[in-house]
Scaffold this motif. Structure first.
Motif, PDB file in Angstrom:
ATOM      1  N   ASP A   1       0.945  -1.268  -0.064  1.00  0.00           N
ATOM      2  CA  ASP A   1      -0.153  -0.038   0.066  1.00  0.00           C
ATOM      3  C   ASP A   1       1.079   1.209   0.104  1.00  0.00           C
ATOM      4  O   ASP A   1       1.927   1.439   1.259  1.00  0.00           O
ATOM      5  CB  ASP A   1      -0.832  -0.025   1.229  1.00  0.00           C
ATOM      6  N   THR A   2       0.716   2.010  -1.123  1.00  0.00           N
ATOM      7  CA  THR A   2       1.739   3.332  -1.190  1.00  0.00           C
ATOM      8  C   THR A   2       0.921   4.569  -0.836  1.00  0.00           C
ATOM      9  O   THR A   2       1.435   5.608  -1.169  1.00  0.00           O
ATOM     10  CB  THR A   2       2.322   3.513  -2.573  1.00  0.00           C
ATOM     11  N   SER A   3      -0.406   4.475  -0.586  1.00  0.00           N
ATOM     12  CA  SER A   3      -1.302   5.631  -0.362  1.00  0.00           C
ATOM     13  C   SER A   3      -0.703   6.692   0.455  1.00  0.00           C
ATOM     14  O   SER A   3      -1.095   7.928   0.290  1.00  0.00           O
ATOM     15  CB  SER A   3      -2.668   5.086   0.211  1.00  0.00           C
ATOM     16  N   HIS A   4       0.056   6.360   1.622  1.00  0.00           N
ATOM     17  CA  HIS A   4       0.543   7.361   2.311  1.00  0.00           C
ATOM     18  C   HIS A   4       2.107   7.915   2.132  1.00  0.00           C
ATOM     19  O   HIS A   4       2.523   8.625   2.777  1.00  0.00           O
ATOM     20  CB  HIS A   4       0.721   6.676   3.863  1.00  0.00           C
ATOM     21  N   TRP A   5       2.805   7.241   0.972  1.00  0.00           N
ATOM     22  CA  TRP A   5       4.106   7.500   0.635  1.00  0.00           C
ATOM     23  C   TRP A   5       4.146   8.965   0.311  1.00  0.00           C
ATOM     24  O   TRP A   5       5.209   9.491   0.758  1.00  0.00           O
ATOM     25  CB  TRP A   5       4.375   6.616  -0.352  1.00  0.00           C
ATOM     26  N   GLU A   6       3.352   9.536  -0.449  1.00  0.00           N
ATOM     27  CA  GLU A   6       3.595  11.060  -0.763  1.00  0.00           C
ATOM     28  C   GLU A   6       3.351  11.928   0.263  1.00  0.00           C
ATOM     29  O   GLU A   6       4.263  12.888   0.504  1.00  0.00           O
ATOM     30  CB  GLU A   6       2.120  11.229  -1.818  1.00  0.00           C
ATOM     31  N   GLU A   7       2.405  11.492   1.235  1.00  0.00           N
ATOM     32  CA  GLU A   7       2.505  12.439   2.589  1.00  0.00           C
ATOM     33  C   GLU A   7       4.031  12.306   3.267  1.00  0.00           C
ATOM     34  O   GLU A   7       4.407  13.079   3.850  1.00  0.00           O
ATOM     35  CB  GLU A   7       1.287  11.918   3.414  1.00  0.00           C
ATOM     36  N   ARG A   8       4.297  11.070   3.404  1.00  0.00           N
ATOM     37  CA  ARG A   8       5.394  10.637   4.110  1.00  0.00           C
ATOM     38  C   ARG A   8       7.090  11.559   3.421  1.00  0.00           C
ATOM     39  O   ARG A   8       7.502  11.877   4.110  1.00  0.00           O
ATOM     40  CB  ARG A   8       5.767   9.308   4.221  1.00  0.00           C
ATOM     41  N   ARG A   9       6.921  11.446   2.068  1.00  0.00           N
ATOM     42  CA  ARG A   9       7.872  12.043   1.400  1.00  0.00           C
ATOM     43  C   ARG A   9       7.713  13.696   1.662  1.00  0.00           C
ATOM     44  O   ARG A   9       8.872  14.372   1.777  1.00  0.00           O
ATOM     45  CB  ARG A   9       7.644  11.725  -0.377  1.00  0.00           C
TER      46      ARG A   9
END
Length: 237
Positions: free
Chosen positions: A76-84
């Protein structure tokens, strides 16, 4: 190393990094990467050679490649943009930091971080500053030459981070803000290094081994005496 395979060159670099690099995490990732490539080589030598060649000739990595690999792996990569974005917000490139930073800029940054993460502390600090006497500047910044504060030098980089730490170093806002290990993770690393040194000493120093064995024997004897006393007490009762 002319004539050697890409796999051999890659593993040489990885193991040399794991052995000699000063950073704990760099050593760890280098060793684990070597182990992963070695496992692949035992199963599919051709695939391992291809992977090693790509690692030794790095190209620019696109988001689509990373996200595509993640989707293929079912991650699941849905939170990756926020993390970056969070990492980019806190990241402060060391080469961009001047040797003498702007106090006004740093004061604004520290206050913003305090207000975001520690509102009660920010409020207490504001109250404390309001209560300072009119002579606060002379009192604080013109200390006696004999006092410990009279010999402080300005740091080359900004002071300690104000963001809260996260146990996961990959997502730690304090590490992002400091662009280095935060105080928490620096302490964890120091503890791990100390433990490693103890283990190394115990394995290589014959005197230390003898002392450990003697101490172990003393503890076993003490435990046996305690058990015998407890057994005697129960039998008497």
């Amino acid at each position: 190393m002319t004539g050697t395979t890409h796999l051999t060159r890659l593993r040489t670099r990885m193991l040399a990094t794991a052995y000699s690099n000063a950073d704990f995490w760099a050593r760890r990732w280098a060793f684990l990467t070597d182990q992963a490539v070695g496992a692949l080589a035992r199963r599919d030598p051709a695939a391992a050679e291809t992977l090693a060649a790509s690692l030794l000739a790095p190209e620019f990595l696109h988001d689509t490649q990373i996200l595509g690999a993640a989707v293929e792996a079912g991650i699941d990569t849905s939170h990756w943009e926020e993390r970056r974005e969070k990492a980019r917000t806190y990241a402060r490139e060391a080469h961009e930091l001047p040797s003498q930073f702007n106090p006004d800029t740093e004061a604004a940054r520290i206050w913003a971080s305090l207000f975001e993460h520690y509102k009660p502390i920010a409020a207490a600090l504001a109250a404390h500053l309001r209560e300072l006497p009119p002579t606060w500047q002379e009192d604080l910044f013109t200390p006696s030459p004999d006092s410990p504060t009279g010999h402080q030098s300005d740091p080359e980089r900004p002071g300690p981070e104000t963001a809260p730490y996260d146990v996961s170093w990959e997502d730690c806002p304090a590490c992002f803000e400091a662009q280095d290990q935060c105080r928490y993770h620096a302490g964890v690393l120091a503890g791990m290094e100390y433990q490693r040194d103890l283990i190394t000493t115990a394995l290589t120093d014959h005197t230390a081994i003898d002392q450990l064995q003697e101490r172990h024997a003393e503890r076993e004897a003490s435990a046996a005496q305690t058990a015998a006393a407890d057994t005697s007490t129960l039998a008497t009762a």
